[in-house]
Design an enzyme around this catalytic site. Structure first.
Site, PDB file in Angstrom:
ATOM      1  N   SER A 132       0.831  -1.212   0.000  1.00 28.37           N
ATOM      2  CA  SER A 132       0.000   0.000   0.000  1.00 28.37           C
ATOM      3  C   SER A 132       0.859   1.253   0.000  1.00 28.37           C
ATOM      4  CB  SER A 132      -0.893  -0.008   1.254  1.00 28.37           C
ATOM      5  OG  SER A 132      -1.521   1.238   1.439  1.00 28.37           O
TER       6      SER A 132
ATOM      7  N   TYR B  94      -1.604  -1.151  10.980  1.00 27.87           N
ATOM      8  CA  TYR B  94      -1.907  -1.698   9.636  1.00 27.87           C
ATOM      9  C   TYR B  94      -0.787  -1.333   8.668  1.00 27.87           C
ATOM     10  CZ  TYR B  94      -3.396  -1.645   4.854  1.00 27.87           C
ATOM     11  OH  TYR B  94      -3.409  -1.808   3.501  1.00 27.87           O
TER      12      TYR B  94
ATOM     13  N   LYS C  61       2.369  -3.660   6.564  1.00 32.40           N
ATOM     14  CA  LYS C  61       2.735  -3.656   5.137  1.00 32.40           C
ATOM     15  C   LYS C  61       4.243  -3.413   4.992  1.00 32.40           C
ATOM     16  CE  LYS C  61      -1.252  -4.539   3.434  1.00 32.40           C
ATOM     17  NZ  LYS C  61      -1.478  -5.873   2.848  1.00 32.40           N
TER      18      LYS C  61
END
Ligand code: WQD
Length: 339
Positions: free
Chosen positions: A126, A151, A155
């Site tokens: 992302s 989160y 990644k």
């Protein structure tokens, strides 16, 4: 036919990618735990392609189940790994759930891929890894900044785990695809973003407001240093995004990769503000949207949009669909879901 595993293949981006893989003639096996999806997405995929992928409901946190899956499907030549928890706000409240679900599952899959004679791995990453980039548009060389949420950290950590694993595994080739903001739905209106719970993202909130499911859209701040004061993002049609996954996979299967770990930004290269997305919706739908300007949302970056040079030059891929195309497709999907 080459067999490809798609984890999270019944999810929003996963299901659109399964369609494009099947369109390209790949045999697809899906693993999904159905925690944020539904098994009847299989019907939508079948309705579009005429083929039903193999589906195995499996919790990737169960190491023994992952091992058993790969023992059974030892003819898998590629994996596209979408399965992960992805709600930024929730990750702040439940960091350990995110580290367990997003990191341990990746480790278990990579351990199995290392046993195969050859494996190609596509990782769902992302633009979040860049935080607020110092320079726009954002290239793949932009520094990865300290994550603003667990989160986003999963990644970043995930990319590092893959990079380190590729370094010691000559038979493993990997690409991390850093998505900007995926929106929209397949033109067939057979698949789209399932409206599970209150939408955290802008476009589903817009379409649910217009459908009368939500009272009003709150625009999180119009006092940013941007032309209209609202935040800017790079909204990419999910079908363009799905096609990029197939192209990236083929790069690895055909051994056209230059390094055995590569990263690519996937975006349109064009930034759109929140109010421009609202205006796009009103234009394509003919509906007036009920919204109000409220305070800023914690953790929002001011502006993020992709430099698309590397994906164009190395993958030969660029987006074909516009913001209006994507917003209209999201609206058509919303109307279908509510019909
Ligand atoms: C976009 C803009 C909001 C909702 C997140 C994740 C990212 C990726 C995509 C997973 C922002 C504004 C939003 C609303 C609003 N997800 N907004 N009212 O935050 O750019 O990215 O989703 O990979 O990792 O961080 O997307 O759609 O939430 O917000 O004004 O009700 O819309 O402030 O400016 P975001 P978003």
């Amino acid at each position: 036919m080459s067999k490809i595993l798609v984890t999270g293949g019944l999810g929003f981006i996963g299901s659109h990618t399964v369609v494009e893989l099947q369109n390209e003639g790949y045999e697809v096996v899906i693993i999904d735990d159905l925690s944020n999806s539904s098994e009847n997405v299989l019907d939508g995929i079948t309705a579009i392609t005429g083929k039903t992928p193999i589906f195995e409901k499996l919790d990737l946190k169960e190491k023994a189940d992952v091992e058993a899956f790969f023992a059974k499907h030892n003819d898998v030549v590629g994996v596209i790994h979408f399965a992960a928890s992805k709600a930024v706000g929730e990750s702040v409240q439940e960091p350990l759930l995110y580290y367990e679900n997003n990191i341990s599952t990746l480790v278990y899959i990579l351990k199995e891929l290392r046993k195969l004679p050859s494996a190609s791995f596509i990782f769902s990453s992302s633009c979040t890894v860049y935080g607020q980039a110092d320079e726009l548009p954002i290239t793949e060389n932009a520094p990865v900044k300290p994550a603003e949420s667990p989160y986003g950290n999963t990644k970043q950590i995930g990319e590092e785990i893959i990079r380190d694993t590729c370094k010691i595994t000559p038979s493993l080739k990997a690409i991390a695809l850093r998505y900007f903001n995926p929106i929209g739905a397949h033109e067939s209106v057979e698949i789209g973003e399932l409206p599970l719970g209150v939408p955290l993202n802008l476009v589903p909130f817009i379409t649910q407001t217009a459908a009368g499911v939500r009272e009003q859209l709150s625009v999180f701040g119009d006092d940013y240093p941007t032309p209209d004061g609202t935040c800017i993002r790079d909204y990419i049609h999910v079908v363009d995004l799905a096609k990029a996954h197939v192209i990236a996979l083929q790069r690895l299967l055909e051994e056209k990769n230059k390094e055995n770990y590569e990263t690519f930004n996937l975006g349109t290269g064009k930034g759109s503000s929140v109010l421009e997305v609202v205006q796009s919706f009103e234009k394509v739908s003919g509906e007036k949207l009920n919204y109000k300007i409220v305070g800023r949302r914690e953790g929002d970056v001011i502006s993020a949009y992709a430099d698309t040079t590397k994906a164009a030059e190395e993958l030969g891929w660029k987006t074909k669909l516009s913001l209006d195309d994507a917003v209209l497709s999201a609206w058509k999907w919303e109307q279908k879901v509510r019909s």
